[in-house]
Design an enzyme around this catalytic site. Structure first.
Site, PDB file in Angstrom:
ATOM      1  N   ASN A   9       0.815  -1.409  -0.120  1.00 54.68           N
ATOM      2  CA  ASN A   9      -0.090   0.052   0.091  1.00 54.68           C
ATOM      3  C   ASN A   9       0.922   1.307  -0.031  1.00 54.68           C
ATOM      4  O   ASN A   9       0.623   2.112  -0.264  1.00 54.68           O
ATOM      5  CB  ASN A   9      -0.664  -0.359   1.629  1.00 54.68           C
ATOM      6  CG  ASN A   9      -1.796  -1.098   1.483  1.00 54.68           C
ATOM      7  OD1 ASN A   9      -2.767  -0.788   0.739  1.00 54.68           O
ATOM      8  ND2 ASN A   9      -2.405  -2.062   1.899  1.00 54.68           N
ATOM      9  N   ILE A  12       6.654  -0.384  -3.229  1.00 54.63           N
ATOM     10  CA  ILE A  12       6.213  -1.305  -4.524  1.00 54.63           C
ATOM     11  C   ILE A  12       7.785  -1.673  -4.007  1.00 54.63           C
ATOM     12  O   ILE A  12       9.142  -0.581  -4.373  1.00 54.63           O
ATOM     13  CB  ILE A  12       5.921  -1.291  -5.662  1.00 54.63           C
ATOM     14  CG1 ILE A  12       4.757  -0.827  -5.567  1.00 54.63           C
ATOM     15  CG2 ILE A  12       6.243  -2.597  -6.638  1.00 54.63           C
ATOM     16  CD1 ILE A  12       4.594  -0.325  -6.759  1.00 54.63           C
ATOM     17  N   ASP A 109       0.964 -10.680   0.051  1.00 51.06           N
ATOM     18  CA  ASP A 109       2.108 -10.697   1.114  1.00 51.06           C
ATOM     19  C   ASP A 109       2.194 -11.487   2.898  1.00 51.06           C
ATOM     20  O   ASP A 109       3.369 -12.300   2.779  1.00 51.06           O
ATOM     21  CB  ASP A 109       2.594  -8.757   1.727  1.00 51.06           C
ATOM     22  CG  ASP A 109       1.481  -8.628   2.260  1.00 51.06           C
ATOM     23  OD1 ASP A 109      -0.124  -9.264   2.552  1.00 51.06           O
ATOM     24  OD2 ASP A 109       1.505  -7.549   3.124  1.00 51.06           O
ATOM     25  N   ASP A 129       4.644  -8.654  10.415  1.00 55.37           N
ATOM     26  CA  ASP A 129       5.357  -7.863   9.099  1.00 55.37           C
ATOM     27  C   ASP A 129       5.291  -6.458   9.286  1.00 55.37           C
ATOM     28  O   ASP A 129       4.140  -6.593   9.866  1.00 55.37           O
ATOM     29  CB  ASP A 129       4.666  -8.421   7.958  1.00 55.37           C
ATOM     30  CG  ASP A 129       4.749  -7.962   7.467  1.00 55.37           C
ATOM     31  OD1 ASP A 129       5.797  -6.383   7.267  1.00 55.37           O
ATOM     32  OD2 ASP A 129       4.744  -7.658   5.553  1.00 55.37           O
TER      33      ASP A 129
END
Length: 260
Positions: A9, A12, A109, A129
């Site tokens: 979000n 990249i 992810d 994460d």
């Protein structure tokens, strides 16, 4: 060489593997309005800086939590690199079962992180994460994702705090000398860093208790993993490359081209 792309979000992340070795990694800001041409020319420029060419890329794989960019990034790979990328999702072999109510809700992810953590550290394992959101994945002895937790991300929490108040400034997220701050900046740093450290410590303890495995390994990745891990003892491994390495493993698992 294999290009691994983690579409988040906020950023990249790109990783280029030469065999099993991560040769190059870099990141760009996620921008919804960018076209495949804009992403493609930026990627070629970055490759050139690293001494690489589009022809050096033999294959690609994408994990994305931004569905609106899936076509854009896939089209970029085809148009600028001449490769059809694999996409983490339904139909891709992962060797990772999801024991949850709706497997389609699982972020790509998170799947990739689990696959990498299992391969590198074994199971059972808890994977954290620290991204735009802070996610906790619980993986049992059978390498199955049995559920998890999602909390706000550290930076997004600060953004919310700053935008919702008239006088609080945006601050660098770093560890203050004391939990008792002497000014606005250190007050905010104490609340963010020590507050999230306490959140992580509590959730991990609860997960270990429910999984009936007090000595389960805990792996952390993402931008603020090192800061939080330095404040608590429940995190066993900080692995900033976990997602990219998981993508490379999934590429190898699903494509004979990945064996080059």
């Amino acid at each position: 060489m294999i290009l691994c792309i983690d579409v988040g979000n906020t950023n990249i992340k790109y990783g280029i593997f030469d065999g099993d070795r991560l040769a190059v990694s870099f990141r760009v800001a996620t921008e919804m309005k960018r076209t495949s041409d804009q992403y493609g020319t930026a990627l070629l420029d970055m490759l050139a800086v690293k001494g690489l060419r589009a022809q050096d890329i033999d294959g690609a794989i994408i994990a994305s939590v931004v569905p609106s960019l899936n076509y854009t990034i896939s089209h970029m790979c085809a148009g600028y690199l001449g490769v059809e990328p694999l996409m983490v999702g339904a139909g891709l072999k992962t060797e990772h079962n999801l024991r949850i109510d709706n497997a389609r809700e699982m972020g790509a992810d998170r799947i990739v992180n689990d696959v990498a953590a299992i391969r590198k550290y074994g199971a059972p394992v808890i994977v954290i994460d620290f991204g735009t959101a802070t996610t906790f994945n619980a993986v049992n002895e059978q390498c199955e994702f049995i559920g998890g937790a999602i909390a706000p991300g550290i930076r997004s929490s600060m953004d919310s705090l700053v935008s919702g108040t008239a006088r609080l400034p945006r601050v660098e997220i770093e560890i203050p000398k004391s939990v008792i701050g002497k000014n606005t900046t250190t007050n905010m740093q104490a609340g963010l860093v020590f507050g999230f450290a306490g959140l992580v410590d509590y959730i991990v303890k609860k997960m270990k208790r429910e999984m009936k495995h007090p000595h389960i390994q805990v792996v952390a990745t993402g931008g603020f993993s090192e800061i939080i891990a330095s404040e608590i003892s429940c995190i066993d491994h900080v692995d900033k490359l976990l997602t990219l390495q998981g993508l490379k493993y999934l590429y190898d698992l699903n494509s004979t081209e990945g064996k080059k």
